[in-house]
Write a protein that holds these residues in place. Structure first.
Motif, mmCIF file in Angstrom:
data_model
loop_
_atom_site.group_PDB
_atom_site.id
_atom_site.type_symbol
_atom_site.label_atom_id
_atom_site.label_comp_id
_atom_site.label_asym_id
_atom_site.label_seq_id
_atom_site.Cartn_x
_atom_site.Cartn_y
_atom_site.Cartn_z
ATOM 1 N N ARG A 100 6.601 55.750 62.134
ATOM 2 C CA ARG A 100 7.695 55.472 61.192
ATOM 3 C C ARG A 100 7.141 54.940 59.875
ATOM 4 O O ARG A 100 7.573 55.348 58.785
ATOM 5 C CB ARG A 100 8.668 54.465 61.804
ATOM 6 C CG ARG A 100 9.802 54.075 60.856
ATOM 7 C CD ARG A 100 10.761 53.101 61.503
ATOM 8 N NE ARG A 100 11.439 53.698 62.665
ATOM 9 C CZ ARG A 100 12.331 53.048 63.411
ATOM 10 N NH1 ARG A 100 12.645 51.796 63.129
ATOM 11 N NH2 ARG A 100 12.901 53.657 64.433
ATOM 12 N N HIS A 101 6.175 54.015 59.962
ATOM 13 C CA HIS A 101 5.593 53.469 58.737
ATOM 14 C C HIS A 101 4.826 54.546 57.984
ATOM 15 O O HIS A 101 4.907 54.633 56.748
ATOM 16 C CB HIS A 101 4.674 52.294 59.070
ATOM 17 C CG HIS A 101 4.113 51.613 57.867
ATOM 18 N ND1 HIS A 101 4.870 50.790 57.053
ATOM 19 C CD2 HIS A 101 2.871 51.646 57.313
ATOM 20 C CE1 HIS A 101 4.120 50.348 56.062
ATOM 21 N NE2 HIS A 101 2.904 50.850 56.194
ATOM 22 N N ASP A 139 5.382 57.723 57.993
ATOM 23 C CA ASP A 139 6.335 58.652 57.376
ATOM 24 C C ASP A 139 6.778 58.158 55.995
ATOM 25 O O ASP A 139 7.006 58.962 55.084
ATOM 26 C CB ASP A 139 7.556 58.843 58.280
ATOM 27 C CG ASP A 139 7.283 59.805 59.427
ATOM 28 O OD1 ASP A 139 6.275 60.538 59.359
ATOM 29 O OD2 ASP A 139 8.067 59.811 60.393
ATOM 30 N N ARG A 140 6.884 56.844 55.829
ATOM 31 C CA ARG A 140 7.278 56.292 54.530
ATOM 32 C C ARG A 140 6.184 56.469 53.480
ATOM 33 O O ARG A 140 6.453 56.385 52.279
ATOM 34 C CB ARG A 140 7.630 54.808 54.674
ATOM 35 C CG ARG A 140 8.880 54.540 55.495
ATOM 36 C CD ARG A 140 9.450 53.164 55.184
ATOM 37 N NE ARG A 140 8.544 52.095 55.570
ATOM 38 C CZ ARG A 140 8.550 51.476 56.760
ATOM 39 N NH1 ARG A 140 9.425 51.860 57.688
ATOM 40 N NH2 ARG A 140 7.706 50.518 57.028
#
Length: 406
Positions: free
Chosen positions: A110-111, A113-114
């Motif tokens: 998730r991190h 992806d940012r």
């Protein structure tokens, strides 16, 4: 290194890297699963060559990363100060488990992806000179600066410090054999730099990994000061060198296999899977980090005494026909799951999601913009860095199809 097998002795000068080491790896692998060798440090070691043995050994808790388990006189690595040496590459559980858990939050999918948008913007910016000039060394102009920008952003390194930061890192991860003192100087410079960076983040924390680790250190008391500094150092070295070579080796493999590149460009959705096959085919880490048995262990039918050095050949394992069909062929349609380029088990690379994302974005941005990209030198003119630890090109000259000489 020199390797002694039941049939013969093979001599290889480690300061003269050769463009295709896989024939040697293959011969050793087929002659036997484990070989007694003399490593580049002049000390004896055991080289493991077959996939299943390598995979099991990576996760075997009896094979320690901690240098304290080395037999006297059996280890001669680079002497790092404690503030840089107390990192995951030298640790076993429970300290390894504790520290890995603390830093893992920075590398979740998730991190990562940012970070994809900023990585793509950086990639596009780095490609602008190639669009203008038509020619470039893709290592110096693209594969190397892209990871250093990402790592500096992650650690919170100020823009003004980044040129020095990169030069010190280059001197450390690719030392000049003619000037060994430069690597030692780089260690001192990096140690002083991280001390200043941590002091500055304590005064003015930001939204970065170093600030987050400082909070863990100062507020939760779950890191020592040396562990804090060593973690930042490890993120830099591992996140920089390996990603540079993963990108560079991948681009070269695609340019040398135009039918595979054409298939990839016809179906960009395959890029993430292609990165796995490219990592297997010619990954940046030929050998896993050395290990020391805490007791006598049997690997591939060979008993290795406690305290002796064990080297696990990822390069040989990745071309093992017992695991991968037709392993010397690049096949982007292959299911390359199970490759060991990013580790395995508790030693699976923390930064793997970030390295994958950087490589995927780097390849996509490059070939989207320059579909006619080509090598700008004969393949046999390419030179590789003199290192048994990492496999990477000194330079990758390329040209665009729009260049008047292309």
């Amino acid at each position: 290194m020199s390797a002694t097998t039941p049939a013969q002795a093979n001599e290889v000068d480690p300061t003269e890297p050769f463009p295709d080491p896989y024939a040697l790896y293959g011969r050793l692998r087929e002659e036997g699963p484990v070989h007694r060798i003399t490593g580049t440090d002049g000390l004896p070691a055991w080289l493991v060559t077959r996939y299943e043995d390598v995979r099991r050994a990576i996760a075997d808790p009896r094979l320690s990363l901690d240098k304290r388990h080395a037999a006297p006189g059996n280890y001669r690595g680079m002497a790092l100060p404690p503030a840089l040496d107390a990192n995951l590459l030298n640790m076993d559980p429970p300290d390894h488990t504790r520290i890995r858990r603390l830093v893992s939050r920075a590398f979740t999918p998730r991190h990562v992806d940012r970070l994809r948008g900023p990585i793509r913007r950086t990639a596009d910016r780095l490609l602008d000179p190639l669009a203008r000039d038509g020619r470039a060394d893709l290592i110096a102009s693209y594969a190397a600066p892209l990871p250093i920008v990402v790592i500096c952003d992650l650690l919170g390194v100020p823009a003004a410090d980044r040129p020095d930061f990169r030069s010190w890192t280059d001197a450390l991860v690719a030392p000049d054999p003619a000037r060994p003192e430069k690597a030692k100087e780089a260690v001192g410079s990096l140690l002083a730099f991280f001390a200043r960076l941590i002091a500055g983040k304590r005064t003015a924390p930001g939204d970065d990994l170093v600030s987050a680790l400082i909070a863990v250190r100062d507020e939760e008391d779950r890191l020592t000061e040396d562990e804090l500094t060593s973690l930042a150092f490890l993120v830099l070295v591992a996140g920089y060198e390996n990603t540079v070579h993963l990108i560079g080796n991948a681009v070269l493999a695609l340019l040398r296999h135009p039918e595979q590149l054409a298939a990839l460009r016809a179906d960009p959705a395959r890029t993430s899977g292609a990165v796995e096959e490219l990592a297997r085919y010619d990954g940046p880490v030929p050998l896993a980090i050395r290990r020391f048995p805490t007791e006598d262990v049997t690997i591939g039918g060979v008993t290795v005494p406690a305290g002796e050095t064990v080297l696990l050949s990822l390069a040989a394992a990745h071309r093992d026909p017992r695991r991968f069909a037709d392993p010397d062929r690049l096949d982007l349609g292959r299911d390359a799951a199970g490759h060991l380029a990013l580790g395995h088990g508790i030693h699976y690379c923390l930064g793997a999601p970030l390295a994958r994302a950087e490589t995927e974005i780097a390849l996509t941005a490059l070939f989207d913009r320059f579909p006619g990209l080509a090598l700008d030198c004969p393949p046999d003119a390419l030179r590789w860095r003199p290192s048994m630890r990492s496999r990477g090109l000194r330079a990758l000259p390329v040209r665009t199809s729009e260049h008047p000489d292309g």
